[in-house]
Design an enzyme around this catalytic site. Structure first.
Site, PDB file in Angstrom:
ATOM      1  N   GLU A 250       0.878  -1.226   0.032  1.00  0.00           N
ATOM      2  CA  GLU A 250      -0.058   0.081   0.143  1.00  0.00           C
ATOM      3  C   GLU A 250       0.827   1.243   0.148  1.00  0.00           C
ATOM      4  OE1 GLU A 250      -2.605  -0.076   3.240  1.00  0.00           O
ATOM      5  OE2 GLU A 250      -3.441  -2.187   3.025  1.00  0.00           O
ATOM      6  N   LYS A 252       2.037   4.651   1.372  1.00  0.00           N
ATOM      7  CA  LYS A 252       2.263   5.313   2.976  1.00  0.00           C
ATOM      8  C   LYS A 252       1.935   6.821   2.720  1.00  0.00           C
ATOM      9  CE  LYS A 252       4.549   4.928   7.031  1.00  0.00           C
ATOM     10  NZ  LYS A 252       4.291   6.220   7.605  1.00  0.00           N
ATOM     11  N   ARG A 257      -3.663  10.055  11.155  1.00  0.00           N
ATOM     12  CA  ARG A 257      -4.076   8.670  11.484  1.00  0.00           C
ATOM     13  C   ARG A 257      -5.626   8.408  12.223  1.00  0.00           C
ATOM     14  NH1 ARG A 257      -0.654   3.062  12.856  1.00  0.00           N
ATOM     15  NH2 ARG A 257      -2.433   1.455  12.397  1.00  0.00           N
ATOM     16  N   ARG A 272      -4.317   8.850  16.617  1.00  0.00           N
ATOM     17  CA  ARG A 272      -3.214   7.712  16.940  1.00  0.00           C
ATOM     18  C   ARG A 272      -3.251   7.721  18.441  1.00  0.00           C
ATOM     19  NH1 ARG A 272       1.911   6.344  14.115  1.00  0.00           N
ATOM     20  NH2 ARG A 272       3.439   5.400  15.572  1.00  0.00           N
ATOM     21  N   GLU A 302      -5.937   7.224   6.952  1.00  0.00           N
ATOM     22  CA  GLU A 302      -5.265   8.705   7.239  1.00  0.00           C
ATOM     23  C   GLU A 302      -5.662   9.503   6.259  1.00  0.00           C
ATOM     24  OE1 GLU A 302      -1.295   9.322   8.419  1.00  0.00           O
ATOM     25  OE2 GLU A 302      -2.384   7.489   8.497  1.00  0.00           O
ATOM     26  N   PHE A 342      -7.486   2.100   5.327  1.00  0.00           N
ATOM     27  CA  PHE A 342      -6.412   1.035   4.827  1.00  0.00           C
ATOM     28  C   PHE A 342      -6.846  -0.292   5.639  1.00  0.00           C
ATOM     29  CE2 PHE A 342      -4.072   4.060   7.641  1.00  0.00           C
ATOM     30  CZ  PHE A 342      -3.922   3.276   8.883  1.00  0.00           C
ATOM     31  N   ARG A 417       4.135  -3.763  17.352  1.00  0.00           N
ATOM     32  CA  ARG A 417       4.999  -3.600  16.054  1.00  0.00           C
ATOM     33  C   ARG A 417       5.319  -4.797  15.600  1.00  0.00           C
ATOM     34  NH1 ARG A 417       6.792   1.483  14.339  1.00  0.00           N
ATOM     35  NH2 ARG A 417       6.634   2.172  16.581  1.00  0.00           N
ATOM     36  N   LYS A 423       6.908  -1.060   6.696  1.00  0.00           N
ATOM     37  CA  LYS A 423       7.292   0.268   5.872  1.00  0.00           C
ATOM     38  C   LYS A 423       8.840   0.375   5.221  1.00  0.00           C
ATOM     39  CE  LYS A 423       8.203   2.680  10.407  1.00  0.00           C
ATOM     40  NZ  LYS A 423       7.464   3.698  11.087  1.00  0.00           N
TER      41      LYS A 423
END
Length: 590
Positions: A250, A252, A257, A272, A302, A342, A417, A423
């Site tokens: 995707e 970025k 967010r 966020r 986003e 997303f 994470r 990313k």
């Protein structure tokens, strides 16, 4: 439980330099409390009245607290202010003046934890004409009926300056020990917390229904889910290898967010940091009601400003102008937003958290079919590193940050994470030029040309999640404007302490320590090995010990503090180590 008992636990916590000691002390406090008190004690210890998404603020300024101390102790405002200037801590001033009160001793009411909490909530809810005097009176009554040590925390609590240093992970471990006798259920509790973002609620459910009830936690409307986070890798080849040879990619986007919750005609949008930002984005909320084909849904995306004439997305520096409390409607017309969606977590009564990414994505596209303001992110599915590189380059050329690769079979992993999302940003393509978020753990007095600011720089750290510790990575003294220096000195002077906080691992000693609370963004030339810092510190081949440090770090951004990030969202030690390896690899290949 009387508040005086909780204050004694807080005093022990404040004096403890061991994280394990802190866990045991707080676990003991929780075991001594009733079920009805658990959530209140957790909120108090976090320094809040409710989770961030409820948006409840104390609304009590320092000057009001000074007046309350003066009224409760018989000292004048001037005398109270003099003591505060000397102590640098209104809590200590309250304790000092209460211990030598000028007022005649009276029969003191012993307040319970619940009574103190309810009074603090009443302070926060008081508004309108005469509200200032009511807030001062309510706080002064609490102080007047307290002993010295209680007064310290009664004043610090509504000012957000408790100085206890307990992070979420520490509280979760304490809860596990308090209820089960061991730390083994911390992950169960953390999963529940990731689904509801309300630590007080998790604690109350644990003490009311046991660990079985916590294991059965489910997604709930209008309780934000802690967002999934991406790991990073420097090349398309490495990403594909990590993803098993095929993945979704995707674009970025660099915007706000947003996690959107909608049920019937009610919409709430969370940031966020899981704060309610619905009022900031009326155009997004309106579009959700009109364009999303579901009666109840939780999804994220986003939000970016765009030029209606050209259809191009605007830089974040322009998008950030939408973050305001006043003239929102006017700004919404000047800077309309698109929400690039997303991921999907919940829809039509069903949780999608454990569904594969591709299943979530297809359902999201179906629910957004025909929408114009809320649109799915641009993506490809590929098994070719060349195709991924081309998609990356095209994204960067269009002014975007880069790409995010996603494992087609992975569930939505809240609050973590993981390599299910990876990313790759343009800043990784060469020397270290990517920005790094760090926590402030200390600061230095100004010297030379900076002497007038009482501020000369910061001691910064990254977060080691395994240890629940902040490990130093740099001293930061460059990139500040005069305005930023003044702002930082004002903020940090309120939370400074002479003793190193228990969750800070440092070999370097600043002029003042501060409890990890604020985040700043820095840019550096490179990551180097250093015997001075504790980030990833380990024994080297020559027998010495060294950690990782930032070379020539400088502050970036117009705002000194990253208000959109909590302190535990700074870069982690593991990320710094990976970035160091990437940096070395780029040099070798170059």
């Amino acid at each position: 439980m009387l508040f005086s008992e909780l204050a004694k636990y807080y005093e022990k916590l404040e004096a403890t330099s061991s994280r394990l000691g802190m866990i045991d002390i707080f676990a003991e406090a929780l075991k001594s409390a009733s079920v009805e008190e658990i959530d209140k004690i957790i909120y108090m210890t976090q320094g809040v009245l409710a989770p961030a998404f409820d948006g409840i603020e104390f609304g009590l300024a320092e000057k009001m607290a000074e007046e309350a101390i003066a009224i409760a102790t018989g000292y004048t405002k001037e005398e109270t202010d003099r003591d505060y200037k000397k102590s640098g801590d209104l809590g200590i001033t309250a304790e000092n003046l209460k211990s030598k009160s000028k007022l005649k001793p009276m029969l003191q009411k012993k307040y319970t934890v619940i009574e103190v909490y309810n009074t603090m909530k009443k302070i926060s809810e008081t508004s309108g004409s005469g509200s200032k005097d009511i807030k001062i009176r309510l706080l002064s009554e609490l102080i007047a009926s307290s002993a010295g040590i209680e007064a310290r925390y009664l004043v610090r609590y509504p000012l957000g300056q408790l100085r206890l240093g307990l992070g979420d992970a520490t509280i979760l471990e304490s809860l596990s020990i308090a209820k089960t006798g061991s730390r083994v259920e911390k992950e169960t509790l953390e999963r529940a917390y990731n689904l509801c973002s309300d630590l007080g609620y998790v604690g109350k459910e644990l003490f009311e229904g046991g660990i079985g009830r916590v294991r059965n936690f489910k997604v709930a409307m209008f309780k934000p889910i802690r967002p999934a986070l991406a790991e990073r890798l420097p090349t398309a080849e490495e990403i594909l290898k990590k993803m098993g040879g095929r993945c979704a990619v995707e674009q970025k986007y660099d915007g706000f967010r947003c996690q959107v919750h909608m049920h019937g005609k009610k919409v709430r949008i969370f940031s966020r940091r899981l704060e309610d930002t619905t009022q900031m984005f009326p155009d997004i909320a309106d579009a959700a009601l009109k364009e999303v084909h579901s009666d109840d849904i939780i999804f994220e995306g986003e939000a970016l400003a765009y030029n209606e004439a050209t259809g191009e997305f605007l830089p974040f520096q322009e998008t950030i102008q939408r973050k305001r409390k006043h003239e929102i409607g006017k700004k919404a017309i000047e800077l309309p937003l698109h929400l690039i969606a997303f991921d999907l977590m919940y829809a039509n009564g069903k949780s999608y958290m454990n569904e594969e990414y591709e299943t979530r994505r297809k359902m999201l596209e179906k629910l957004l079919e025909g929408s114009t303001t809320i649109i799915p992110s641009n993506r490809i599915i590929t098994d070719s590193s060349k195709e991924m590189e081309e998609f990356f380059e095209a994204s960067v050329e269009n002014g975007l940050e880069g790409i995010v690769a996603k494992d087609l079979k992975a569930p939505y992993i809240a609050g973590a994470r993981k390599f299910s999302w990876i990313k790759m940003k343009r800043s990784y393509k060469g020397e270290l030029s990517d920005t790094i978020d760090v926590a402030i753990v200390g600061y230095y007095l100004g010297r030379g040309s900076r002497a007038s600011f009482k501020f000369g720089g910061l001691l910064c750290a990254v977060y080691n999640k395994k240890r629940d510790m902040f490990e130093t990575i740099s001293r930061l003294g460059s990139g500040f404007t005069e305005k930023q220096m003044s702002e930082l000195e004002e903020l940090l002077s309120k939370i400074k302490t002479q003793a190193k906080p228990a969750r800070v691992d440092s070999l370097v000693k600043p002029d003042f320590w501060v409890y990890p609370k604020y985040v700043v963004t820095v840019r550096a030339d490179e990551i180097t090995k250093s015997p001075m810092h504790t980030c990833g510190r380990e024994k080297q081949e020559d027998g010495t010990e060294a950690g990782y440090a930032l070379r020539f770090p400088r502050l970036v951004g117009e705002e000194a503090i990253r208000s959109d990030k909590s302190v535990e969202e700074v870069n982690q030690t593991s990320e710094i180590i990976e970035m160091y390896k990437m940096q070395k690899k780029v040099r070798v290949e170059g």
